[in-house]
Design a protein around this motif. Structure first.
Motif, PDB file in Angstrom:
ATOM      1  N   SER A 251      -3.415  -5.367  -3.740  1.00 24.77           N
ATOM      2  CA  SER A 251      -4.340  -5.975  -4.701  1.00 24.77           C
ATOM      3  C   SER A 251      -5.793  -5.653  -4.396  1.00 24.77           C
ATOM      4  CB  SER A 251      -4.141  -7.497  -4.734  1.00 24.77           C
ATOM      5  OG  SER A 251      -4.310  -8.061  -3.450  1.00 24.77           O
ATOM      6  N   ARG A 252      -6.054  -4.879  -3.341  1.00 24.47           N
ATOM      7  CA  ARG A 252      -7.419  -4.360  -3.146  1.00 24.47           C
ATOM      8  C   ARG A 252      -7.754  -3.301  -4.190  1.00 24.47           C
ATOM      9  NH1 ARG A 252      -4.953  -4.280   2.066  1.00 24.47           N
ATOM     10  NH2 ARG A 252      -5.695  -5.979   3.402  1.00 24.47           N
ATOM     11  N   ILE A 253      -6.720  -2.755  -4.843  1.00 26.00           N
ATOM     12  CA  ILE A 253      -6.905  -1.794  -5.929  1.00 26.00           C
ATOM     13  C   ILE A 253      -6.527  -2.499  -7.227  1.00 26.00           C
ATOM     14  CG2 ILE A 253      -6.306   0.486  -6.828  1.00 26.00           C
ATOM     15  CD1 ILE A 253      -5.281   1.150  -4.004  1.00 26.00           C
ATOM     16  N   LYS A 254      -7.462  -2.653  -8.123  1.00 23.15           N
ATOM     17  CA  LYS A 254      -7.214  -3.325  -9.400  1.00 23.15           C
ATOM     18  C   LYS A 254      -6.653  -2.302 -10.382  1.00 23.15           C
ATOM     19  CE  LYS A 254      -7.782  -7.184 -11.794  1.00 23.15           C
ATOM     20  NZ  LYS A 254      -7.176  -8.447 -11.339  1.00 23.15           N
ATOM     21  N   ILE A 255      -5.417  -2.510 -10.858  1.00 26.65           N
ATOM     22  CA  ILE A 255      -4.769  -1.597 -11.795  1.00 26.65           C
ATOM     23  C   ILE A 255      -4.705  -2.272 -13.161  1.00 26.65           C
ATOM     24  CG2 ILE A 255      -2.702  -0.270 -12.325  1.00 26.65           C
ATOM     25  CD1 ILE A 255      -3.992   0.712  -9.806  1.00 26.65           C
ATOM     26  N   LEU A 256      -5.353  -1.665 -14.154  1.00 29.26           N
ATOM     27  CA  LEU A 256      -5.399  -2.219 -15.506  1.00 29.26           C
ATOM     28  C   LEU A 256      -4.830  -1.221 -16.493  1.00 29.26           C
ATOM     29  CD1 LEU A 256      -9.047  -3.581 -15.366  1.00 29.26           C
ATOM     30  CD2 LEU A 256      -6.979  -4.950 -15.157  1.00 29.26           C
ATOM     31  N   SER A 257      -4.103  -1.709 -17.481  1.00 29.12           N
ATOM     32  CA  SER A 257      -3.643  -0.868 -18.588  1.00 29.12           C
ATOM     33  C   SER A 257      -4.123  -1.501 -19.880  1.00 29.12           C
ATOM     34  CB  SER A 257      -2.117  -0.719 -18.573  1.00 29.12           C
ATOM     35  OG  SER A 257      -1.473  -1.971 -18.525  1.00 29.12           O
ATOM     36  N   ASP A 258      -4.937  -0.738 -20.619  1.00 32.92           N
ATOM     37  CA  ASP A 258      -5.574  -1.245 -21.830  1.00 32.92           C
ATOM     38  C   ASP A 258      -6.297  -2.559 -21.581  1.00 32.92           C
ATOM     39  OD1 ASP A 258      -5.003   0.853 -23.560  1.00 32.92           O
ATOM     40  OD2 ASP A 258      -3.002   0.100 -23.978  1.00 32.92           O
ATOM     41  N   GLY A 259      -6.979  -2.627 -20.440  1.00 36.24           N
ATOM     42  CA  GLY A 259      -7.825  -3.772 -20.137  1.00 36.24           C
ATOM     43  C   GLY A 259      -7.120  -4.983 -19.590  1.00 36.24           C
ATOM     44  N   THR A 260      -5.803  -4.901 -19.348  1.00 37.19           N
ATOM     45  CA  THR A 260      -5.068  -6.067 -18.857  1.00 37.19           C
ATOM     46  C   THR A 260      -4.261  -5.699 -17.634  1.00 37.19           C
ATOM     47  OG1 THR A 260      -3.626  -7.893 -19.540  1.00 37.19           O
ATOM     48  CG2 THR A 260      -3.007  -5.680 -20.261  1.00 37.19           C
ATOM     49  N   GLU A 261      -3.826  -6.693 -16.877  1.00 34.20           N
ATOM     50  CA  GLU A 261      -3.112  -6.472 -15.626  1.00 34.20           C
ATOM     51  C   GLU A 261      -1.652  -6.877 -15.785  1.00 34.20           C
ATOM     52  OE1 GLU A 261      -4.123  -7.085 -10.915  1.00 34.20           O
ATOM     53  OE2 GLU A 261      -4.580  -8.738 -12.286  1.00 34.20           O
ATOM     54  N   ASN A 262      -0.767  -5.970 -15.401  1.00 32.27           N
ATOM     55  CA  ASN A 262       0.672  -6.222 -15.443  1.00 32.27           C
ATOM     56  C   ASN A 262       1.192  -6.178 -14.010  1.00 32.27           C
ATOM     57  OD1 ASN A 262       3.362  -6.505 -16.130  1.00 32.27           O
ATOM     58  ND2 ASN A 262       3.607  -4.374 -16.752  1.00 32.27           N
ATOM     59  N   LEU A 263       1.493  -7.323 -13.446  1.00 34.93           N
ATOM     60  CA  LEU A 263       1.853  -7.411 -12.033  1.00 34.93           C
ATOM     61  C   LEU A 263       3.345  -7.225 -11.826  1.00 34.93           C
ATOM     62  CD1 LEU A 263      -0.332 -10.526 -11.200  1.00 34.93           C
ATOM     63  CD2 LEU A 263      -0.763  -8.198 -10.441  1.00 34.93           C
ATOM     64  N   GLY A 264       3.700  -6.608 -10.717  1.00 39.94           N
ATOM     65  CA  GLY A 264       5.094  -6.476 -10.348  1.00 39.94           C
ATOM     66  C   GLY A 264       5.639  -7.782  -9.795  1.00 39.94           C
ATOM     67  N   ALA A 265       6.939  -7.776  -9.473  1.00 43.36           N
ATOM     68  CA  ALA A 265       7.601  -9.003  -9.035  1.00 43.36           C
ATOM     69  C   ALA A 265       8.262  -8.884  -7.672  1.00 43.36           C
ATOM     70  CB  ALA A 265       8.656  -9.422 -10.068  1.00 43.36           C
ATOM     71  N   CYS A 266       8.618  -7.681  -7.243  1.00 42.14           N
ATOM     72  CA  CYS A 266       9.405  -7.494  -6.021  1.00 42.14           C
ATOM     73  C   CYS A 266       8.636  -7.986  -4.797  1.00 42.14           C
ATOM     74  CB  CYS A 266       9.773  -6.022  -5.860  1.00 42.14           C
ATOM     75  SG  CYS A 266      10.666  -5.657  -4.338  1.00 42.14           S
ATOM     76  N   PRO A 267       9.271  -8.774  -3.916  1.00 40.38           N
ATOM     77  CA  PRO A 267       8.579  -9.241  -2.714  1.00 40.38           C
ATOM     78  C   PRO A 267       8.220  -8.109  -1.761  1.00 40.38           C
ATOM     79  CG  PRO A 267      10.908  -9.815  -2.644  1.00 40.38           C
ATOM     80  CD  PRO A 267      10.631  -9.327  -4.025  1.00 40.38           C
ATOM     81  N   ALA A 268       8.862  -6.954  -1.886  1.00 41.27           N
ATOM     82  CA  ALA A 268       8.533  -5.787  -1.071  1.00 41.27           C
ATOM     83  C   ALA A 268       7.845  -4.707  -1.899  1.00 41.27           C
ATOM     84  CB  ALA A 268       9.788  -5.226  -0.414  1.00 41.27           C
ATOM     85  N   ARG A 269       7.294  -5.072  -3.057  1.00 36.17           N
ATOM     86  CA  ARG A 269       6.560  -4.168  -3.944  1.00 36.17           C
ATOM     87  C   ARG A 269       7.380  -2.934  -4.323  1.00 36.17           C
ATOM     88  NH1 ARG A 269       0.929  -5.076  -4.646  1.00 36.17           N
ATOM     89  NH2 ARG A 269       0.699  -2.887  -5.214  1.00 36.17           N
ATOM     90  N   MET A 270       8.683  -3.144  -4.558  1.00 33.60           N
ATOM     91  CA  MET A 270       9.507  -2.062  -5.081  1.00 33.60           C
ATOM     92  C   MET A 270       9.040  -1.682  -6.486  1.00 33.60           C
ATOM     93  SD  MET A 270      13.675  -1.975  -5.473  1.00 33.60           S
ATOM     94  CE  MET A 270      13.997  -2.171  -3.718  1.00 33.60           C
ATOM     95  N   ASP A 271       8.502  -2.652  -7.208  1.00 39.96           N
ATOM     96  CA  ASP A 271       7.963  -2.391  -8.553  1.00 39.96           C
ATOM     97  C   ASP A 271       6.461  -2.676  -8.557  1.00 39.96           C
ATOM     98  OD1 ASP A 271       8.204  -5.164  -8.294  1.00 39.96           O
ATOM     99  OD2 ASP A 271       8.441  -5.446 -10.456  1.00 39.96           O
ATOM    100  N   ALA A 272       5.709  -1.825  -7.893  1.00 41.05           N
ATOM    101  CA  ALA A 272       4.256  -1.955  -7.890  1.00 41.05           C
ATOM    102  C   ALA A 272       3.724  -1.866  -9.318  1.00 41.05           C
ATOM    103  CB  ALA A 272       3.650  -0.845  -7.030  1.00 41.05           C
ATOM    104  N   PRO A 273       2.509  -2.370  -9.595  1.00 49.25           N
ATOM    105  CA  PRO A 273       1.978  -2.328 -10.961  1.00 49.25           C
ATOM    106  C   PRO A 273       2.010  -0.943 -11.600  1.00 49.25           C
ATOM    107  CG  PRO A 273       0.620  -3.748  -9.608  1.00 49.25           C
ATOM    108  CD  PRO A 273       1.626  -3.135  -8.682  1.00 49.25           C
ATOM    109  N   THR A 274       1.793   0.114 -10.816  1.00 50.03           N
ATOM    110  CA  THR A 274       1.824   1.465 -11.372  1.00 50.03           C
ATOM    111  C   THR A 274       3.232   1.901 -11.773  1.00 50.03           C
ATOM    112  OG1 THR A 274       1.886   2.280  -9.086  1.00 50.03           O
ATOM    113  CG2 THR A 274      -0.245   2.316 -10.211  1.00 50.03           C
ATOM    114  N   SER A 275       4.274   1.180 -11.308  1.00 51.71           N
ATOM    115  CA  SER A 275       5.646   1.538 -11.663  1.00 51.71           C
ATOM    116  C   SER A 275       5.908   1.364 -13.153  1.00 51.71           C
ATOM    117  CB  SER A 275       6.639   0.664 -10.877  1.00 51.71           C
ATOM    118  OG  SER A 275       6.461   0.805  -9.491  1.00 51.71           O
ATOM    119  N   TYR A 276       5.143   0.491 -13.794  1.00 51.13           N
ATOM    120  CA  TYR A 276       5.353   0.207 -15.207  1.00 51.13           C
ATOM    121  C   TYR A 276       4.430   1.031 -16.116  1.00 51.13           C
ATOM    122  CZ  TYR A 276       8.035  -3.735 -13.432  1.00 51.13           C
ATOM    123  OH  TYR A 276       8.971  -4.507 -12.773  1.00 51.13           O
TER     124      TYR A 276
END
Length: 688
Positions: free
Chosen positions: A100-125
């Motif tokens: 979360s030190r890197i803010k990832i936005l798509s069309d101005g909004t944030e879509n957060l992943g759910a995996c406790p081990a970041r298997m689905d990081a925000p960039t995965s979507y």
């Protein structure tokens, strides 16, 4: 994995033929119009704010083989690396910073992943080619978005289609094929006029597991699809309203994890508006509300053979399948206003985010139903202004405040934080010297994110249970500076930074006791504990370019990140080593040829068993270099063909940032897995 049987493969072929025919006719009618050949992106990209902000066109192919997700694409931009787990869904790092030190936005909004081990990081979507532009703001040099990123802010954005009565449709499509069964389809189409439009973005990507340079298969297969639909209304030149909706899913095998991802389902819905030129002072009012729901499943039996366990009742070895389902619902809203007075431009606004996380676990030993375990709420306000001091100097500054509340339902605990952030920057241009530069100082506080709060075994106190209020907020004060020069055939650029990070959140991996039913001891696991340390960081990205002739051009870029703990002078872990890239191109009207040589130094600054949620340092890494070749050809107007060979010499090598590979028993082993061997690919794209 369930997939929509929408037209992707048959329609993409039909669009290829239709576009080929239409562009062929157009070329015959307008054969005097000269269009230069496309190029494969391998070098420093367009920039803004005197080099602080990088812009990239994700619709252009890149090398290595065109990206399958957001992390893949960002690696082509100097300063970015990725912690790989397999063939897709890596977790991006920038200047040695992660999460979360890197803010990832798509069309101005944030879509957060759910995996406790970041298997689905925000960039995965994120499928990069479905966007029109990527912008990277280095360092804490903007306050316009909720919970500001301390390392960088990355924005994937789509632009409003430009339609008219004379041109009431537009779009583009591409098909990519490559080694190891790689096959991608991407379609974007918009239909409408000056007042309204409907736009479809659809894509599908699949690949088998790749082989390394020694011919060994690395578990890395994937299959994924995305669809996004937008309805737009522009009643006049100053008004824009857009309603969006999307669905996606996928699955991925991981070489570096004990489980695979068998579901990456995404649902999203958004509404945005923009009103310009309200008064002579108020130039724009914009707002948006976005909802996303990510439903992720990981398991050890659908895409691999499950591990065996000893059954106490039968005294036999039996398969032990297990799975975890995790979900994240996120609601973002933002309202901003842009005002201008003479030499002053001011953006002010408010934003909120609410996200709820839930999880479940099923195995031979347990059956925990899906239940919400965390609620996150943030409310923020910001102001950012630009003042033109004179023809050469510009002052940019801003501040924001965020109020954050986190409810840990499974721990029956909560925490509240007030997070300030601010920056000030001076930009200057010297046309007589063909140079421009910037220098800025930024400060940001970051609350520990979900992964750091819930996925760690202990905090600063060392208690052998999850802690919630034990970790302090992370505080970053960073100086950013840059310089660009261009004169004649020669160009150069550099971006450097130095920072103090108080209460840096560090993860330390070691054996922690685990408990079974009834709270009894159940052995131990090699897992992470989080604690705060003070750190110093520094580094730079730099490059030079030279145009030898009208056709031959070359550039060289390098990036280096450094970090150290203040108390014991140990290195910060999980930092990519020194890396350099050399590009050579030959460009003609119809075609181009390119060469990319990537050289990576060894990384001997490690901190054993320290790292982040995804990875940790296990040993010094070896240096390596790879060679890649590419070529493009303009078949006709708006129809381009690109081909490439990655890792031409079929080298066997491992990236320093790399999850551990899989052992013979199907579980995570003790060595890192190798990267892809020689890889051929070809991509045809067309606009219509």
């Amino acid at each position: 994995m369930a997939q929509p049987q929408f037209f992707l493969q048959p329609l993409s072929a039909a669009i290829c033929l239709a576009c080929y025919s239409s562009t062929s006719i157009a070329a015959q009618l307008d054969h005097d119009t000269a269009q230069l050949a496309p190029i494969v992106v391998t070098a420093q990209l367009n920039n803004d704010a005197n080099g602080l902000i990088i812009h990239a066109d994700p619709k252009q192919p890149i090398q290595p083989v065109p990206a399958t997700d957001g992390a893949d694409y960002l690696q082509s931009i100097p300063g970015f690396s990725s912690i790989k787990s397999g063939g897709t869904n890596g977790d991006v790092t920038f200047r040695g910073m992660f999460g979360s030190r890197i803010k990832i936005l798509s069309d101005g909004t944030e879509n957060l992943g759910a995996c406790p081990a970041r298997m689905d990081a925000p960039t995965s979507y994120i499928q990069p080619e479905s966007y029109d532009r990527i912008s990277v703001i280095k360092g804490p040099q903007t306050v316009q978005y909720a919970n500001t990123g301390s390392a960088a802010t990355v924005i994937f954005e789509r632009q409003k289609p430009q339609l008219s009565k004379d041109k009431n449709y537009l779009g583009q499509a591409s098909v990519l094929i490559g080694s190891f069964g790689r096959l991608d389809h991407n379609i974007e189409a918009a239909v409408g006029d000056e007042k309204k439009y409907i736009r479809l973005n659809a894509n599908r990507s699949e690949s088998n597991s790749y082989q390394d340079g020694d011919g060994h298969t690395v578990p890395s297969a994937w299959e994924r699809w995305n669809t996004d639909l937008a309805l737009g209304w522009t009643p006049d030149d100053d008004t824009w309203i857009e309603l969006t909706g999307g669905k996606a899913d996928g699955e991925a095998e991981y070489a570096g994890r004990a489980m695979d991802g068998s579901q990456f389902a995404r649902e999203s819905l958004g509404l945005r508006f923009e009103k310009k030129n309200l008064t002579d002072v108020i130039k724009k009012v914009e707002g948006q509300v976005n909802y996303s729901y990510n439903d992720h499943v990981m398991d050890n039996f659908r895409l691999r053979t499950p591990p065996m366990t000893h059954d106490m009742m039968t005294h036999q070895m039996l398969p032990n399948p297990s799975e975890m389902q995790v979900t994240r619902r996120t609601l973002n809203s933002r309202l901003a206003m842009t005002s201008e007075w003479d030499k002053l431009s001011l953006i002010t606004g408010i934003d909120t985010q609410q996200n709820h996380h839930a999880g479940s676990m099923k195995s031979m030993m347990m059956n925990m139903p899906l239940a919400t375990n965390m609620k996150f709420h943030s409310y923020g306000a910001f102001g950012e202004f630009t003042y033109q001091l004179n023809d050469a100097y510009k002052l940019v500054s801003g501040a924001r405040i965020d109020q954050v509340k986190i409810d840990a339902l499974k721990l029956n605990d909560e925490r509240k934080e007030t997070l300030p952030s601010a920056f000030i920057r001076v930009e200057n241009q010297h046309p007589e010297h063909h140079a421009k530069s910037y220098i800025g100082l930024g400060y940001v506080e970051r609350v520990p994110d979900y992964w750091e709060l819930f996925s760690t075994a202990h905090g600063n106190t060392g208690m052998s249970k999850p802690t919630f209020n034990d970790l302090d907020t992370e505080k970053t004060l960073q100086l950013d500076m840059g310089y660009q020069h261009e004169r004649g055939a020669f160009s150069s650029w550099v971006s450097a930074y130095a920072g103090l990070v108080n209460d840096f959140i560090l993860l330390s991996y070691h054996h922690h006791p685990t408990t079974g039913m009834g709270g009894h001891s159940h052995g131990s696991s090699f897992s992470a504990g989080a604690k705060n340390v003070d750190a110093v960081i520094a580094g730079a990205e730099a490059g030079i370019g030279y145009q030898f002739t009208d056709a031959i051009q070359a550039d060289l870029s390098t990036m280096y990140a450094w970090g150290e703990m203040k108390d014991n002078h140990d290195p910060l872990p999980q930092i990519a080593p020194l890396e350099g890239r050399f590009n050579l191109r030959y460009v003609q009207d119809k075609y181009s040829l390119g060469l990319l040589w990537r050289a990576v130094a060894k990384q001997d600054r490690i901190n054993l068993n320290k790292g982040n949620i995804v990875g940790y340092d296990i040993a010094e890494s070896k240096g390596f270099s790879t060679l890649a070749l590419n070529a493009t050809y303009k078949v006709m107007n708006d129809v381009d063909l690109a081909v490439g060979i990655d890792n031409v010499l079929d080298k066997t090598y491992t990236e320093h940032l790399n999850k551990l590979g899989v052992g013979v028993d199907g579980q995570v082993g003790t060595e890192q897995f190798n990267n892809t061997g020689r890889n051929y690919w070809a991509r045809i794209s067309m606009k219509f």
